[in-house]
Design a protein around this motif. Structure first.
Motif, PDB file in Angstrom:
ATOM      1  N   LEU A 101      32.707  11.009  -2.816  1.00 37.96           N
ATOM      2  CA  LEU A 101      32.691   9.620  -2.340  1.00 37.96           C
ATOM      3  C   LEU A 101      31.552   9.388  -1.348  1.00 37.96           C
ATOM      4  O   LEU A 101      30.903   8.330  -1.365  1.00 37.96           O
ATOM      5  N   LEU A 102      31.279  10.378  -0.498  1.00 33.46           N
ATOM      6  CA  LEU A 102      30.213  10.219   0.491  1.00 33.46           C
ATOM      7  C   LEU A 102      28.822  10.295  -0.131  1.00 33.46           C
ATOM      8  O   LEU A 102      27.870   9.685   0.387  1.00 33.46           O
ATOM      9  N   THR A 103      28.684  11.040  -1.223  1.00 35.73           N
ATOM     10  CA  THR A 103      27.358  11.205  -1.846  1.00 35.73           C
ATOM     11  C   THR A 103      27.070  10.175  -2.932  1.00 35.73           C
ATOM     12  O   THR A 103      25.929  10.109  -3.413  1.00 35.73           O
ATOM     13  N   LEU A 104      28.054   9.386  -3.320  1.00 33.16           N
ATOM     14  CA  LEU A 104      27.817   8.394  -4.381  1.00 33.16           C
ATOM     15  C   LEU A 104      26.684   7.414  -4.050  1.00 33.16           C
ATOM     16  O   LEU A 104      25.912   7.058  -4.947  1.00 33.16           O
ATOM     17  N   PRO A 105      26.535   6.933  -2.795  1.00 32.99           N
ATOM     18  CA  PRO A 105      25.397   6.056  -2.507  1.00 32.99           C
ATOM     19  C   PRO A 105      24.036   6.690  -2.801  1.00 32.99           C
ATOM     20  O   PRO A 105      23.054   5.974  -3.055  1.00 32.99           O
ATOM     21  N   LEU A 106      23.946   8.013  -2.773  1.00 32.07           N
ATOM     22  CA  LEU A 106      22.699   8.698  -3.082  1.00 32.07           C
ATOM     23  C   LEU A 106      22.588   9.049  -4.561  1.00 32.07           C
ATOM     24  O   LEU A 106      21.496   8.967  -5.152  1.00 32.07           O
ATOM     25  N   THR A 107      23.697   9.450  -5.170  1.00 35.86           N
ATOM     26  CA  THR A 107      23.654   9.903  -6.563  1.00 35.86           C
ATOM     27  C   THR A 107      23.638   8.760  -7.567  1.00 35.86           C
ATOM     28  O   THR A 107      23.056   8.899  -8.650  1.00 35.86           O
ATOM     29  N   LEU A 108      24.252   7.615  -7.235  1.00 36.48           N
ATOM     30  CA  LEU A 108      24.287   6.498  -8.187  1.00 36.48           C
ATOM     31  C   LEU A 108      22.886   5.961  -8.504  1.00 36.48           C
ATOM     32  O   LEU A 108      22.570   5.733  -9.684  1.00 36.48           O
ATOM     33  N   PRO A 109      22.001   5.747  -7.512  1.00 39.80           N
ATOM     34  CA  PRO A 109      20.633   5.325  -7.858  1.00 39.80           C
ATOM     35  C   PRO A 109      19.897   6.353  -8.709  1.00 39.80           C
ATOM     36  O   PRO A 109      19.154   5.982  -9.634  1.00 39.80           O
ATOM     37  N   LEU A 110      20.088   7.640  -8.415  1.00 43.49           N
ATOM     38  CA  LEU A 110      19.440   8.680  -9.220  1.00 43.49           C
ATOM     39  C   LEU A 110      19.969   8.667 -10.649  1.00 43.49           C
ATOM     40  O   LEU A 110      19.198   8.837 -11.607  1.00 43.49           O
ATOM     41  N   MET A 111      21.250   8.436 -10.814  1.00 42.54           N
ATOM     42  CA  MET A 111      21.815   8.345 -12.161  1.00 42.54           C
ATOM     43  C   MET A 111      21.290   7.115 -12.905  1.00 42.54           C
ATOM     44  O   MET A 111      21.075   7.162 -14.118  1.00 42.54           O
ATOM     45  N   ALA A 112      21.061   6.019 -12.170  1.00 35.36           N
ATOM     46  CA  ALA A 112      20.520   4.808 -12.798  1.00 35.36           C
ATOM     47  C   ALA A 112      19.102   5.050 -13.307  1.00 35.36           C
ATOM     48  O   ALA A 112      18.743   4.646 -14.429  1.00 35.36           O
ATOM     49  N   ILE A 113      18.270   5.725 -12.505  1.00 36.57           N
ATOM     50  CA  ILE A 113      16.901   6.037 -12.922  1.00 36.57           C
ATOM     51  C   ILE A 113      16.910   6.968 -14.134  1.00 36.57           C
ATOM     52  O   ILE A 113      16.149   6.791 -15.093  1.00 36.57           O
ATOM     53  N   THR A 114      17.780   7.965 -14.117  1.00 37.69           N
ATOM     54  CA  THR A 114      17.882   8.901 -15.241  1.00 37.69           C
ATOM     55  C   THR A 114      18.296   8.179 -16.511  1.00 37.69           C
ATOM     56  O   THR A 114      17.788   8.473 -17.602  1.00 37.69           O
ATOM     57  N   THR A 115      19.198   7.227 -16.395  1.00 37.56           N
ATOM     58  CA  THR A 115      19.629   6.439 -17.555  1.00 37.56           C
ATOM     59  C   THR A 115      18.457   5.704 -18.194  1.00 37.56           C
ATOM     60  O   THR A 115      18.287   5.692 -19.424  1.00 37.56           O
ATOM     61  N   VAL A 116      17.604   5.127 -17.351  1.00 36.43           N
ATOM     62  CA  VAL A 116      16.463   4.360 -17.862  1.00 36.43           C
ATOM     63  C   VAL A 116      15.483   5.267 -18.600  1.00 36.43           C
ATOM     64  O   VAL A 116      15.045   4.954 -19.722  1.00 36.43           O
ATOM     65  N   VAL A 117      15.108   6.410 -18.021  1.00 41.29           N
ATOM     66  CA  VAL A 117      14.095   7.268 -18.653  1.00 41.29           C
ATOM     67  C   VAL A 117      14.639   7.900 -19.935  1.00 41.29           C
ATOM     68  O   VAL A 117      13.874   8.135 -20.885  1.00 41.29           O
ATOM     69  N   ILE A 118      15.927   8.169 -19.997  1.00 40.57           N
ATOM     70  CA  ILE A 118      16.497   8.709 -21.236  1.00 40.57           C
ATOM     71  C   ILE A 118      16.424   7.668 -22.340  1.00 40.57           C
ATOM     72  O   ILE A 118      16.067   7.986 -23.493  1.00 40.57           O
TER      73      ILE A 118
END
Length: 428
Positions: free
Chosen positions: A250-267
């Motif tokens: 829960l504490l790391t979601l603010p950091l991991t969610l943007p990274l997951m969004a960028i990964t989604t786009v490049v895939i």
């Protein structure tokens, strides 16, 4: 009749008074406290040091004292674990221990003395790194081996000075301990020798236990010695571990969610197909569950079904990058929230591989006594393994983790996982 070895001058290594004094943890703690806390305070503070009403100075002094004590306590616990190198852990541990009180200062009105705080942090990081580096490079473990049972096979393990005994006496040899297979049928004179070692405060270690703390593995052939009950994880820590998993995610979601969004786009930009790859994996108590990962392969591309010799034509260019730095594992944070997985634990295998390993690897299913993890002891020690021989070794690491599961072992795995993410060790 008394053993003749009782009359021999048996002494363990570094038993002389001056060596015991130099190697004393309490003395090192006091010297370190003087160097990293008192000394910078005396140089940096002026007459305000002796002003009891100056809350900022005394709060800073109290905070760096706690940070220093926490750093040494954690480093001592972590350095006892297999393969742990204190000089590599000192900077991250010191940084965290000093950062926590500094962050707490933001929630109170007292401002810390930043110069003193920074000086104490740098001195603690430098002294702990230097101390553990010297200990690692100039104090090699020295063990004598009783030549019966499984004990002689341990001499193949590196980073230890082994001395195989040919008679039940150390003579003038000074060692850190004696290793013996306590389950072997030892002659009476060797049993008296081990008793004499204990009387002279020379530690006697069982061969199986020694193998485990030197390698971080539990041999499959030694499971009968451990018994299944001793491999049962601590239920109390399992509850705490589950709470820590949820809080960390829960504490790391603010950091991991943007990274997951960028990964989604490049895939999506590189190749067609679903962004999230799902697969049935063998989970806690052998229950199947659906694991989530970012897709790192082409659709309908033929392959072996698993990565072999670090080559797989199914992997995309983006897939190679996100696999190397473990970004493809980020969706498994939602598996952790669901309770299918933990942040730390044995890696879950696909149902096909799990059934294959179960046929060829003894005791394989016992690794499912704990929740599978995103990272684990085998991953940071060994990396990726698909073949049966590699899986045997991986399973030995998994059993060691299950047998010794604790907060400190999990913390060491977290630190090594960060190193793995930065270096790409064990990628496939």
């Amino acid at each position: 009749m008394a053993s003749i070895t009782s009359y021999l001058p048996m002494q363990r290594r570094n038993s002389q008074f001056f060596k015991r004094l130099i190697l004393s943890r309490k003395l090192q703690l006091l010297l370190g406290f003087f160097l990293t806390v008192l000394l910078p305070a005396l140089f940096i503070w002026d007459e305000a040091l002796w002003n009891i009403a100056d809350a900022a100075h005394w709060t800073t002094f109290f905070a760096i004292t706690l940070a220093y004590g926490g750093t040494l306590s954690i480093l001592q616990r972590l350095s006892r674990l297999p393969g742990a190198r204190g000089y590599l852990l000192s900077i991250p541990v010191t940084s965290v221990c000093f950062a926590i009180p500094f962050v707490l200062f933001n929630f109170i009105t007292i401002e810390p003395n930043e110069t003193l705080y920074l000086a104490s942090y740098l001195l603690t990081a430098l002294s702990s790194t230097a101390g553990y580096w010297i200990a690692q490079n100039y104090h090699q473990l020295k063990l004598a081996v009783v030549p019966f049972g499984k004990a002689p096979s341990l001499c193949q393990i590196g980073n230890v000075k082994w001395h195989s005994l040919d008679m039940p006496s150390l003579g003038e040899l000074r060692v850190d301990g004696v290793v013996a297979d306590l389950h072997a049928d030892l002659p009476p004179e060797w049993e008296r020798f081990l008793a004499d070692c204990t009387l002279h405060r020379i530690p006697v270690y069982h061969a199986t236990t020694t193998y485990e703390w030197l390698t971080g593995r539990v041999r499959l052939g030694h499971l009968y010695e451990n018994r299944y009950g001793s491999l049962q994880p601590d239920e109390g820590y399992e509850v705490l571990k589950r709470c820590l998993d949820l809080l960390t995610v829960l504490l790391t979601l603010p950091l991991t969610l943007p990274l997951m969004a960028i990964t989604t786009v490049v895939i999506c930009l590189e190749s067609p197909g679903a962004v999230i790859f799902t697969q049935q994996r063998m989970g806690f108590q052998c229950r199947p569950f659906t694991v989530y990962k970012f897709r790192s392969m082409f659709i309908n591309q033929q392959g072996m079904g698993y990565t072999e010799n670090n080559e797989d034509p199914r992997i995309t260019r983006v897939g190679k990058v996100i696999r190397k730095y473990r970004v493809d594992e980020l969706p498994q944070l939602f598996n952790v929230l669901k309770g299918d997985m933990s942040l730390i634990g044995p890696r879950p295998e696909s149902m096909d591989l799990a059934n294959w390993y179960h046929r060829d690897v003894p005791f394989f299913h016992y690794r499912h006594v704990v929740r599978p993890g995103i990272s684990g002891w085998a991953q940071v020690e060994q990396g990726y393994a698909a073949e049966v021989d590699g899986m045997n070794q991986k399973l030995e690491y998994d059993f060691y983790y299950i047998k010794n599961i604790s907060f400190w072992l999990d913390l060491l795995i977290v630190i090594r996982t960060i190193r793995t993410v930065l270096t790409g060790f064990g990628s496939r």
